[in-house]
Design a protein around this motif. Structure first.
Motif, PDB file in Angstrom:
ATOM      1  N   ARG A 173      68.183  49.134  73.803  1.00  0.00           N
ATOM      2  CA  ARG A 173      69.329  48.538  73.060  1.00  0.00           C
ATOM      3  C   ARG A 173      70.600  49.218  73.727  1.00  0.00           C
ATOM      4  N   GLU A 174      71.643  48.390  73.371  1.00  0.00           N
ATOM      5  CA  GLU A 174      72.891  48.955  73.776  1.00  0.00           C
ATOM      6  C   GLU A 174      73.446  49.595  72.288  1.00  0.00           C
ATOM      7  N   LYS A 175      73.233  49.054  71.349  1.00  0.00           N
ATOM      8  CA  LYS A 175      73.906  49.448  70.068  1.00  0.00           C
ATOM      9  C   LYS A 175      72.609  50.138  69.180  1.00  0.00           C
ATOM     10  N   GLN A 176      73.103  51.105  68.551  1.00  0.00           N
ATOM     11  CA  GLN A 176      71.994  51.726  67.492  1.00  0.00           C
ATOM     12  C   GLN A 176      72.566  51.824  66.160  1.00  0.00           C
ATOM     13  N   GLY A 177      71.796  51.819  65.087  1.00  0.00           N
ATOM     14  CA  GLY A 177      72.294  52.045  63.784  1.00  0.00           C
ATOM     15  C   GLY A 177      72.531  53.356  63.582  1.00  0.00           C
ATOM     16  N   LYS A 178      72.492  54.023  62.382  1.00  0.00           N
ATOM     17  CA  LYS A 178      72.740  55.361  61.841  1.00  0.00           C
ATOM     18  C   LYS A 178      71.551  55.769  60.950  1.00  0.00           C
ATOM     19  N   LEU A 179      71.168  56.735  61.526  1.00  0.00           N
ATOM     20  CA  LEU A 179      70.094  57.355  60.550  1.00  0.00           C
ATOM     21  C   LEU A 179      70.779  58.100  59.516  1.00  0.00           C
ATOM     22  N   LEU A 180      70.359  57.876  58.257  1.00  0.00           N
ATOM     23  CA  LEU A 180      71.200  58.551  57.008  1.00  0.00           C
ATOM     24  C   LEU A 180      70.254  59.594  56.340  1.00  0.00           C
ATOM     25  N   ARG A 181      70.755  60.953  55.866  1.00  0.00           N
ATOM     26  CA  ARG A 181      69.900  61.722  55.199  1.00  0.00           C
ATOM     27  C   ARG A 181      70.458  61.948  53.821  1.00  0.00           C
ATOM     28  N   LEU A 182      69.623  61.652  52.821  1.00  0.00           N
ATOM     29  CA  LEU A 182      69.992  61.987  51.502  1.00  0.00           C
ATOM     30  C   LEU A 182      70.686  63.297  51.249  1.00  0.00           C
ATOM     31  N   VAL A 183      71.753  63.293  50.498  1.00  0.00           N
ATOM     32  CA  VAL A 183      72.529  64.743  49.956  1.00  0.00           C
ATOM     33  C   VAL A 183      72.782  64.418  48.723  1.00  0.00           C
ATOM     34  N   GLU A 184      72.185  65.478  48.030  1.00  0.00           N
ATOM     35  CA  GLU A 184      72.552  65.387  46.372  1.00  0.00           C
ATOM     36  C   GLU A 184      73.987  65.837  46.499  1.00  0.00           C
ATOM     37  N   PRO A 185      74.998  65.239  45.503  1.00  0.00           N
ATOM     38  CA  PRO A 185      76.376  65.324  45.355  1.00  0.00           C
ATOM     39  C   PRO A 185      76.562  66.912  45.083  1.00  0.00           C
ATOM     40  N   THR A 186      75.892  67.678  44.484  1.00  0.00           N
ATOM     41  CA  THR A 186      76.064  68.988  44.262  1.00  0.00           C
ATOM     42  C   THR A 186      76.202  69.606  45.513  1.00  0.00           C
ATOM     43  N   PHE A 187      75.791  69.443  46.515  1.00  0.00           N
ATOM     44  CA  PHE A 187      75.757  70.084  47.538  1.00  0.00           C
ATOM     45  C   PHE A 187      76.585  69.682  48.849  1.00  0.00           C
ATOM     46  N   ILE A 188      77.456  68.774  48.419  1.00  0.00           N
ATOM     47  CA  ILE A 188      78.707  68.347  49.291  1.00  0.00           C
ATOM     48  C   ILE A 188      80.031  69.063  48.965  1.00  0.00           C
ATOM     49  N   GLU A 189      80.368  69.709  50.143  1.00  0.00           N
ATOM     50  CA  GLU A 189      81.905  70.489  49.876  1.00  0.00           C
ATOM     51  C   GLU A 189      82.940  69.521  49.785  1.00  0.00           C
ATOM     52  N   ASP A 190      84.091  70.144  49.187  1.00  0.00           N
ATOM     53  CA  ASP A 190      84.951  69.173  48.872  1.00  0.00           C
ATOM     54  C   ASP A 190      85.913  69.217  50.149  1.00  0.00           C
ATOM     55  N   THR A 191      85.347  68.801  51.288  1.00  0.00           N
ATOM     56  CA  THR A 191      86.278  68.864  52.550  1.00  0.00           C
ATOM     57  C   THR A 191      86.001  67.147  53.042  1.00  0.00           C
ATOM     58  N   VAL A 192      87.070  66.714  53.904  1.00  0.00           N
ATOM     59  CA  VAL A 192      86.857  65.546  54.319  1.00  0.00           C
ATOM     60  C   VAL A 192      85.869  65.415  55.419  1.00  0.00           C
ATOM     61  N   VAL A 193      85.234  64.465  55.401  1.00  0.00           N
ATOM     62  CA  VAL A 193      83.965  64.441  56.490  1.00  0.00           C
ATOM     63  C   VAL A 193      84.662  63.444  57.484  1.00  0.00           C
ATOM     64  N   SER A 194      84.560  64.036  58.750  1.00  0.00           N
ATOM     65  CA  SER A 194      85.368  63.328  59.964  1.00  0.00           C
ATOM     66  C   SER A 194      84.262  63.079  61.083  1.00  0.00           C
ATOM     67  N   LEU A 195      84.271  61.815  61.386  1.00  0.00           N
ATOM     68  CA  LEU A 195      83.198  61.523  62.319  1.00  0.00           C
ATOM     69  C   LEU A 195      83.492  61.727  63.706  1.00  0.00           C
ATOM     70  N   ASP A 196      84.832  62.114  63.855  1.00  0.00           N
ATOM     71  CA  ASP A 196      85.380  62.517  65.316  1.00  0.00           C
ATOM     72  C   ASP A 196      85.541  63.935  65.388  1.00  0.00           C
ATOM     73  N   GLY A 197      84.761  64.863  64.473  1.00  0.00           N
ATOM     74  CA  GLY A 197      84.870  66.280  64.560  1.00  0.00           C
ATOM     75  C   GLY A 197      86.145  66.800  64.384  1.00  0.00           C
ATOM     76  N   ALA A 198      87.115  66.290  64.063  1.00  0.00           N
ATOM     77  CA  ALA A 198      88.497  66.682  63.970  1.00  0.00           C
ATOM     78  C   ALA A 198      88.413  67.708  62.600  1.00  0.00           C
ATOM     79  N   SER A 199      87.738  67.337  61.616  1.00  0.00           N
ATOM     80  CA  SER A 199      87.509  68.353  60.439  1.00  0.00           C
ATOM     81  C   SER A 199      86.013  68.345  60.366  1.00  0.00           C
ATOM     82  N   PRO A 200      85.425  69.320  60.827  1.00  0.00           N
ATOM     83  CA  PRO A 200      83.922  69.747  60.841  1.00  0.00           C
ATOM     84  C   PRO A 200      83.692  69.766  59.153  1.00  0.00           C
TER      85      PRO A 200
END
Length: 765
Positions: A173-200
């Motif tokens: 395949r040329e294209k692939q979907g995205k594997l997703l992993r469940l994250v409970e909201p209490t464990f997510i930091e208040d940082t902007v999630v960036s897919l390009d790695g600019a803000s890890p």
């Protein structure tokens, strides 16, 4: 009601839960002990679910990477579990025994290896039971067989790659979907999630806070698929990534029970068409009840031989039940596990024909279901044409994204005439006038498709139109099988010999239906066309120097002049002149074709012969059962029974007494030798299973004529290995009857043991 699915580049909110792309979550490693590549697998199936594991019941990440690629839990052409690995203190258990004999469940008995000085070997006993019924259920009973208390960790590691079955088979395949992993909201930091790695992101691993663990994937088409794992009996003590870990303390001879259920969902809806119960015991009860209902509906066939022959028949009955699959409100048999657990045209039709003596309901639902997908328009991508019967329907991501044309795909030349043949055969068995009338317009459309495609050359041929389609579109559909006597590939539009036989039989048989319906114009025309086809066929396909029928005609009308099994399909269809039919029958039994177990697909004298080739030297049970029917129709009873004996001997030597899709064409050395397995043959497989019933039908030689309230039994013949054979609950029209056959020397007698109805039974010696 299906909830809204909110998607952003960084998040997917589904069912009140938050998912992020898997690559943003560090997954901690969990011990994986690399073992030898598994050689054997366990296969279980329920309707549209199937599971293939190693003999421990495991799907280990290591073995999936380096071992059998077919392993996993699959539904709707998608792998919903790619890892399911039981370990004791990070080590693989030691197998004691395992079986998937029931078909819809597997059981494993295993124990522990030695763990340093803490745990002596063979101290812990573990019974695993896995059941499929709209979901996957597992229960484990863990026992301490030592004289003192023991402590250890037991873990089960889960993962899901959600790949399409075509990817498992090697489709790039040329294209692939995205594997997703469940994250409970209490464990997510208040940082902007960036897919390009600019803000890890500073994200923690998924840590379930309730009884469930969820794995998910967003496809290229935006659909979200989930594997939801709910734990039962005793919750895990903690999780490490997607590994559930129990810290067990067991007193001497104490037992503990653990368990879980895996539900598969697509966009919040169950992926399986089967409603899943809550517990494993409920799943077993539901499966057992459904199978019992199936057994009550079918013809029960048994012999006086108390051993392997009856086990082969019983297994075939069970496998035919397992292979049934729901498509909307109808069921037909899927072609085979693991690669072809889907709706097929040719395979489903041939299997339904093979099993008319077992249960004509299979044929009825197959006819109706395929008529609903009958071609309506011209579509080159899917090779759809008005009146044409489909080849294959797929439901996975590649089909949904139009990366493959299987939505459905129509690239088959023989499914349409085979559908017409089944249409007439079903009516002969049942006198079901309602179904006959309801499908009459479909029959006319199918015949019109045949006639349109025969106009140019007078023969029904194929040539690939879709860039993703099959190069060869008969039952031998691999790319290297249509070869001439020099081993060279044929080119252009291919007219296969057996396909012309199917067309001849379809026209002759449908002409009888038309005459009954007072459509004398159609009846006379089809009979005349069939007679003309027979004359041309015996002239154009016959190889005088070989005294045999050519495999095909190529695009230039030249004979594809190799010696193959294909002409054997024509023997019982009436298209050969008598002398040519006997010549074909004799040639098929020569040593270069008959290997002692069955007739090869291609002569061993051909330069292209390969005993391990899919269609160029292997032996196929269904191919042989059709040839056996042809030999029987010519009065070559001993030769037909020889095929029966060879195929049953082969099947007796298979795991679970189950005939494989095919096996290698190496010669049988002795009565004690075993056939050489084809490495990736489907098992169970529909028309291989159906061949068991077709061979039994060949022996008793039933000729039903339900419209005229008659059953003829013509010269029944049992082989030397069987003295008595009985058919109970046989249905012909509205009549149910029991027949008993008994052999004395070279003669087989038949008597009607019971009859509920007024069917005339005529026994002809």
């Amino acid at each position: 009601m299906t909830p809204d699915i909110l998607m952003t580049p960084e998040r997917i909110f589904l069912d009140g839960k938050t998912f992020v792309p898997a690559e943003l979550l560090p997954i901690p490693e969990w011990p994986c002990v690399i073992s030898e590549r598994p050689q054997l697998t366990l296969t279980v199936k329920d309707d549209d679910l199937f599971l293939v594991t190693d003999t421990l019941g495991n799907l280990s990440a290591c073995s999936l990477a380096d071992g059998n690629p077919s392993m996993g839990l699959f539904c709707a052409d998608t792998r919903f579990l790619s890892r399911l690995e039981l370990q004791i203190d990070g080590r693989s258990p030691v197998l004691l025994s395992s079986t998937a004999d029931k078909g819809f469940s597997l059981s494993v008995l295993c124990t522990n290896p030695r763990v340093d000085d803490r745990l002596q070997a063979d101290t812990v006993g573990i019974r695993r039971e896995i059941v499929l019924n709209g979901a996957l259920f597992e229960e484990l009973e863990v026992s301490n067989y030592s004289t003192s208390t023991i402590n250890f960790e037991l873990s089960i590691s889960f993962d899901a790659d959600f790949v399409d079955l075509f990817e498992v088979r090697g489709f790039g395949r040329e294209k692939q979907g995205k594997l997703l992993r469940l994250v409970e909201p209490t464990f997510i930091e208040d940082t902007v999630v960036s897919l390009d790695g600019a803000s890890p992101p500073k994200l923690h691993p998924a840590i379930p806070t309730d009884k469930s663990l969820t794995l998910a994937y967003q496809g290229v088409d935006g659909l979200v698929m989930e594997s939801r794992i709910n734990f039962q009996h005793r919750l895990p003590d903690y999780f490490k990534g997607y590994t559930a870990i129990w810290q067990l303390e067991l007193a001497s001879h104490e037992k503990q029970k653990l368990g879980y259920r895996v539900n598969m969902l697509t966009n919040y809806k169950p992926s399986s068409t089967v409603s899943a119960p809550v517990t494993l015991s409920q799943a077993k009860a539901a499966e057992t009840m459904e199978e019992q209902n199936w057994v009550q509906e079918i013809t029960r066939i048994r012999t006086d031989e108390k051993g392997a022959v009856n086990r082969v028949i019983e297994r075939a009955e069970e496998d035919m039940y397992l292979l049934r699959q729901s498509f909307g409100k109808y069921k037909t048999v899927s072609a085979g596990v693991p690669w072809f657990s889907a709706l097929f045209g040719r395979d489903s039709i041939i299997t339904a024909s093979q099993t008319l003596m077992l249960n004509p309901q299979i044929a009825k639902e197959t006819l109706i279901l395929l008529s609903q997908y009958q071609g309506k328009v011209e579509d080159e991508w899917r090779e759809e044409e008005p009146g044409k019967i489909l080849h294959e329907l797929r439901l996975g991501e590649l089909a949904r994204c139009q990366e493959i044309p299987h939505t459905p795909y129509y690239g088959t030349v023989d499914a349409t005439p085979l559908w017409l043949m089944l249409y007439t055969e079903y009516y002969a068995w049942t006198h079901d006038t309602e179904t006959l009338e309801n499908l009459w317009s479909n029959a006319l459309a199918a015949m019109e498709w045949i006639d349109r495609n025969m106009k140019a050359t007078g023969y029904l041929s194929y040539q690939r139109k879709s860039r993703r389609g099959l190069a060869n579109q008969g039952w031998k559909d691999s790319g290297d099988c249509i070869v001439n006597r020099k081993g060279e590939l044929a080119n252009g539009a291919i007219a296969l010999c057996e396909v012309q036989g199917y067309v001849y039989a379809a026209k002759m048989r449908l002409a009888e239906i038309a005459r009954m319906k007072k459509r004398l114009d159609l009846s006379d025309r089809w009979q005349e066309e069939a007679r003309n086809l027979k004359l041309r066929f015996n002239r154009d396909f016959w190889m005088e120097d070989q005294d045999f029928c050519a495999l095909a005609l190529d695009g230039d009308g030249k004979q594809v002049d190799s010696i193959t099994s294909n002409p054997g399909h024509c023997l019982h269809l009436g298209i050969f002149t008598p002398e040519k039919a006997y010549s074909v029958a004799e040639r098929l039994r020569a040593p270069d074709m008959f290997n002692g177990w069955g007739i090869r697909t291609l002569s061993s004298l051909s330069p292209a012969y390969n005993p391990m080739g899919y269609h160029i030297g292997s032996v196929w049970p269904h191919d042989n059962s059709l040839i056996a029917m042809g030999l029987r129709s010519l009065g070559l009873v001993d030769q037909a029974l020889e095929l029966f004996e060879g195929l049953f001997d082969m099947t007796k030597k298979q795991p679970y007494h189950r005939p494989p899709e095919l096996f290698c064409g190496f010669e049988r050395i002795s009565d004690d030798s075993s056939p050489v397995q084809y490495p990736v043959a489907c098992t169970p497989q529909a028309w291989a299973t159906g061949s068991i019933f077709q061979l039994l039908h060949m022996m008793v030689n039933l000729v039903p004529d339900a419209p005229n309230n008659c059953l003829r039994i013509i010269d029944p013949a049992l082989p030397e290995s069987i003295n008595r054979l009985s058919l109970h609950n046989l249905r012909v029209g509205p009549t149910i009857l029991d027949l008993e056959f008994e052999r004395s020397g070279n003669t087989t007698a038949c008597r009607v043991a019971k009859k509920r109805g007024n069917l005339r039974v005529v026994i002809e010696a």
